[in-house]
Design an enzyme around this catalytic site. Structure first.
Site, PDB file in Angstrom:
ATOM      1  N   HIS A  19       0.847  -1.201   0.000  1.00 34.63           N
ATOM      2  CA  HIS A  19       0.000   0.000   0.000  1.00 34.63           C
ATOM      3  C   HIS A  19       0.884   1.254   0.000  1.00 34.63           C
ATOM      4  CE1 HIS A  19      -3.160  -2.630   2.197  1.00 34.63           C
ATOM      5  NE2 HIS A  19      -3.646  -2.370   0.985  1.00 34.63           N
ATOM      6  N   LYS A  43     -16.631  -6.794   6.307  1.00 35.49           N
ATOM      7  CA  LYS A  43     -15.641  -7.637   6.986  1.00 35.49           C
ATOM      8  C   LYS A  43     -15.379  -7.060   8.375  1.00 35.49           C
ATOM      9  CE  LYS A  43     -13.140  -7.272   2.662  1.00 35.49           C
ATOM     10  NZ  LYS A  43     -11.885  -6.725   2.126  1.00 35.49           N
ATOM     11  N   ARG A  92      -1.947  -6.278  -8.192  1.00 31.51           N
ATOM     12  CA  ARG A  92      -0.679  -6.992  -7.971  1.00 31.51           C
ATOM     13  C   ARG A  92      -0.490  -8.083  -9.008  1.00 31.51           C
ATOM     14  NH1 ARG A  92      -2.532  -8.268  -2.062  1.00 31.51           N
ATOM     15  NH2 ARG A  92      -4.356  -8.425  -3.383  1.00 31.51           N
ATOM     16  N   SER A 130      -2.753  -7.696   2.933  1.00 33.23           N
ATOM     17  CA  SER A 130      -3.148  -7.486   4.333  1.00 33.23           C
ATOM     18  C   SER A 130      -3.540  -8.816   4.953  1.00 33.23           C
ATOM     19  CB  SER A 130      -4.326  -6.518   4.405  1.00 33.23           C
ATOM     20  OG  SER A 130      -3.944  -5.257   3.937  1.00 33.23           O
TER      21      SER A 130
HETATM   22  O1  PNS Z   1      -9.008  -2.897   0.412  1.00 35.73           O
HETATM   23  P1  PNS Z   1     -10.294  -3.407  -0.121  1.00 35.73           P
HETATM   24  O2  PNS Z   1     -11.068  -4.143   0.954  1.00 35.73           O
HETATM   25  O3  PNS Z   1     -10.123  -4.234  -1.376  1.00 35.73           O
HETATM   26  O4  PNS Z   1     -11.149  -2.101  -0.535  1.00 35.73           O
HETATM   27  C1  PNS Z   1     -12.456  -2.223  -1.044  1.00 35.73           C
HETATM   28  C2  PNS Z   1     -13.151  -0.840  -1.077  1.00 35.73           C
HETATM   29  C3  PNS Z   1     -13.185  -0.223   0.311  1.00 35.73           C
HETATM   30  C4  PNS Z   1     -12.403   0.083  -2.020  1.00 35.73           C
HETATM   31  C5  PNS Z   1     -14.603  -1.083  -1.613  1.00 35.73           C
HETATM   32  O5  PNS Z   1     -15.193  -2.101  -0.881  1.00 35.73           O
HETATM   33  C6  PNS Z   1     -15.476   0.169  -1.553  1.00 35.73           C
HETATM   34  O6  PNS Z   1     -15.264   1.120  -2.265  1.00 35.73           O
HETATM   35  N1  PNS Z   1     -16.481   0.124  -0.664  1.00 35.73           N
HETATM   36  C7  PNS Z   1     -17.407   1.207  -0.474  1.00 35.73           C
HETATM   37  C8  PNS Z   1     -18.793   0.854  -0.984  1.00 35.73           C
HETATM   38  C9  PNS Z   1     -18.927   1.110  -2.475  1.00 35.73           C
HETATM   39  O7  PNS Z   1     -18.671   2.192  -2.963  1.00 35.73           O
HETATM   40  N2  PNS Z   1     -19.332   0.053  -3.213  1.00 35.73           N
HETATM   41  C10 PNS Z   1     -19.550   0.153  -4.649  1.00 35.73           C
HETATM   42  C11 PNS Z   1     -18.315  -0.171  -5.437  1.00 35.73           C
HETATM   43  S1  PNS Z   1     -18.220  -1.872  -5.764  1.00 35.73           S
END
Ligand code: PNS
Length: 138
Positions: A19, A43, A92, A130
């Protein structure tokens, strides 16, 4: 390079060197990079929101155009609220692609003016996640 605000959203549970590598790369591309931690994920996180924000703040203390924040709800709404033009995400390996594609297409549907920019982390971080870090420390 591109002038403007970009948002780098994620769970960062915990933030990894991968990150950080992406944050460093992104900070060179945008006027301001906002690293945004999702507050209420489906989660259950290992680290509290306050811990994740603090870790990210310490890791990025030297990067003057990087700001750490938390967000709730739809990422595109948050991006709009801070005037971000781009969403930064890391890929990645090919295994990340499907999930990232789905998310990017959904975000584009929700807000066509917001561009998703994918960047590759440095090779030493290609297999770092992570999840693996959580397994190692638990
Ligand atoms: O690090 P991660 O868990 O892969 O991040 C995922 C994240 C937080 C970027 C994604 O879950 C997110 O944007 N969540 C907010 C809800 C949202 O906007 N959902 C619609 C897009 S699929």
């Amino acid at each position: 390079m591109n002038k403007g605000i970009a948002v780098y959203p994620g769970s960062f549970d915990p933030p990894t060197n991968g990150h950080l590598d992406l944050i460093e790369r992104g900070s060179k591309m945008f006027e301001q990079l906002v690293v945004a931690v999702l507050r209420n994920s489906e989660k259950t996180p290992m680290f509290s929101l306050a811990e994740r924000l603090e870790m990210l703040r310490q890791l990025t203390a030297e990067l003057t155009n990087v700001r750490i924040d938390a967000f709730d709800g739809l990422m595109v709404e948050y991006a709009k609220s801070i005037g971000a033009m781009c969403v930064l995400r890391g890929i990645r390996a090919i295994s990340d692609y499907e999930y990232e594609l789905q998310m990017a297409l959904m975000n584009r549907k929700l807000e066509p003016r917001l561009e998703t920019v994918f960047m590759l982390p440095g090779q030493p971080y290609s297999y770092l996640s992570s999840k693996l870090v959580r397994e190692k420390i638990s």
